[in-house]
Design a protein around this motif. Structure first.
Motif, short mmCIF file in Angstrom:
data_model
loop_
_atom_site.label_atom_id
_atom_site.label_comp_id
_atom_site.label_asym_id
_atom_site.label_seq_id
_atom_site.Cartn_x
_atom_site.Cartn_y
_atom_site.Cartn_z
N ALA A 136 -21.41 11.39 -27.64
CA ALA A 136 -21.41 11.96 -26.73
C ALA A 136 -20.42 11.58 -25.33
CB ALA A 136 -22.88 12.46 -26.18
N ALA A 137 -20.13 12.71 -24.61
CA ALA A 137 -19.37 12.39 -23.49
C ALA A 137 -19.92 14.18 -22.63
CB ALA A 137 -17.98 12.47 -23.53
N HIS B 293 -3.44 13.32 -22.30
CA HIS B 293 -4.29 14.88 -21.92
C HIS B 293 -5.65 14.87 -22.12
CE1 HIS B 293 -0.06 16.45 -22.54
NE2 HIS B 293 -0.03 15.42 -23.19
N THR B 294 -6.50 14.11 -23.39
CA THR B 294 -7.86 14.55 -23.59
C THR B 294 -8.88 14.08 -22.72
OG1 THR B 294 -7.96 13.57 -25.24
CG2 THR B 294 -7.30 15.40 -25.96
N ALA B 295 -8.11 12.39 -22.01
CA ALA B 295 -8.83 11.51 -21.35
C ALA B 295 -9.65 12.26 -20.18
CB ALA B 295 -8.44 10.54 -21.37
N PRO B 296 -8.70 12.79 -19.60
CA PRO B 296 -8.24 12.71 -17.68
C PRO B 296 -10.10 13.81 -17.56
CG PRO B 296 -6.22 12.77 -18.27
CD PRO B 296 -6.91 12.96 -19.48
N CYS B 297 -10.31 15.11 -19.04
CA CYS B 297 -10.64 16.01 -19.18
C CYS B 297 -12.35 15.28 -19.38
CB CYS B 297 -10.54 16.51 -20.36
SG CYS B 297 -8.57 17.60 -20.17
N GLN B 298 -12.38 14.31 -19.99
CA GLN B 298 -13.70 13.65 -19.94
C GLN B 298 -14.23 12.52 -18.91
OE1 GLN B 298 -12.58 11.80 -23.37
NE2 GLN B 298 -12.44 13.92 -24.62
N ARG B 299 -15.55 12.10 -19.14
CA ARG B 299 -16.66 11.47 -17.91
C ARG B 299 -17.57 11.13 -19.64
NH1 ARG B 299 -18.59 15.73 -14.32
NH2 ARG B 299 -20.67 16.30 -15.18
N ALA C 152 -19.42 2.82 -20.03
CA ALA C 152 -17.97 3.30 -21.13
C ALA C 152 -17.18 4.71 -19.85
CB ALA C 152 -18.80 4.57 -22.16
N PRO C 153 -15.62 4.63 -20.77
CA PRO C 153 -14.43 5.83 -20.23
C PRO C 153 -14.54 6.71 -20.75
CG PRO C 153 -13.91 4.64 -22.14
CD PRO C 153 -15.21 3.88 -21.74
N ASN C 154 -15.91 7.07 -21.47
CA ASN C 154 -15.73 8.97 -21.63
C ASN C 154 -16.54 8.82 -22.92
OD1 ASN C 154 -14.28 8.13 -23.60
ND2 ASN C 154 -11.86 8.88 -23.24
N TRP C 155 -16.20 8.39 -24.22
CA TRP C 155 -17.50 9.09 -24.74
C TRP C 155 -18.13 7.66 -25.16
CZ3 TRP C 155 -18.01 13.35 -27.81
CH2 TRP C 155 -16.74 14.16 -28.05
#
Length: 112
Positions: A12-13, A85-91, A99-102
């Motif tokens: 989850a993120a 593209h997707t990484a900047p949308c997640q935290r 964790a960097p995101n997920w």
């Protein structure tokens, strides 16, 4: 791991609120090469769910060498571009996470 073994993953993120629409739009039209690389990396039944800013993913790994398959996917140039593209949308899901995101869940129970 034998070929008939399946490893299940849940994670989850959170979405960055102002990037939620962008993230959802990207996933309405996932790049074919990204899907191909995921499949070639032994991943099946990859699903992402969303509820407000929370995203939850589930997938099954059916390969024989998870670490090598993950490395192969991470070294794919198209997948790397997709992640830009997707990484900047997640935290991370939790505010105190490193964790960097997920964030990966521990499997507690499963029923086939």
């Amino acid at each position: 791991m034998s070929g008939d073994s399946v490893r299940r993953f849940g994670m989850a993120a959170r979405l960055v609120p102002e990037k939620r629409d962008e993230y959802l739009a990207l996933h309405r039209m996932v790049w074919p090469q990204v899907e191909k690389t995921i499949s070639e990396s032994g991943i099946r039944n990859f699903t992402i769910f969303s509820l407000d800013d929370v995203i939850i993913a589930y997938y099954e790994y059916v390969g024989d060498d998870f670490d090598a398959d993950q490395q192969r996917m991470a070294s794919d140039p198209i997948t790397q571009e997709w992640w830009t593209h997707t990484a900047p949308c997640q935290r991370p899901l939790r505010e105190d996470s490193t964790a960097p995101n997920w964030e990966i869940f521990d499997e507690v129970w499963h029923l086939d």
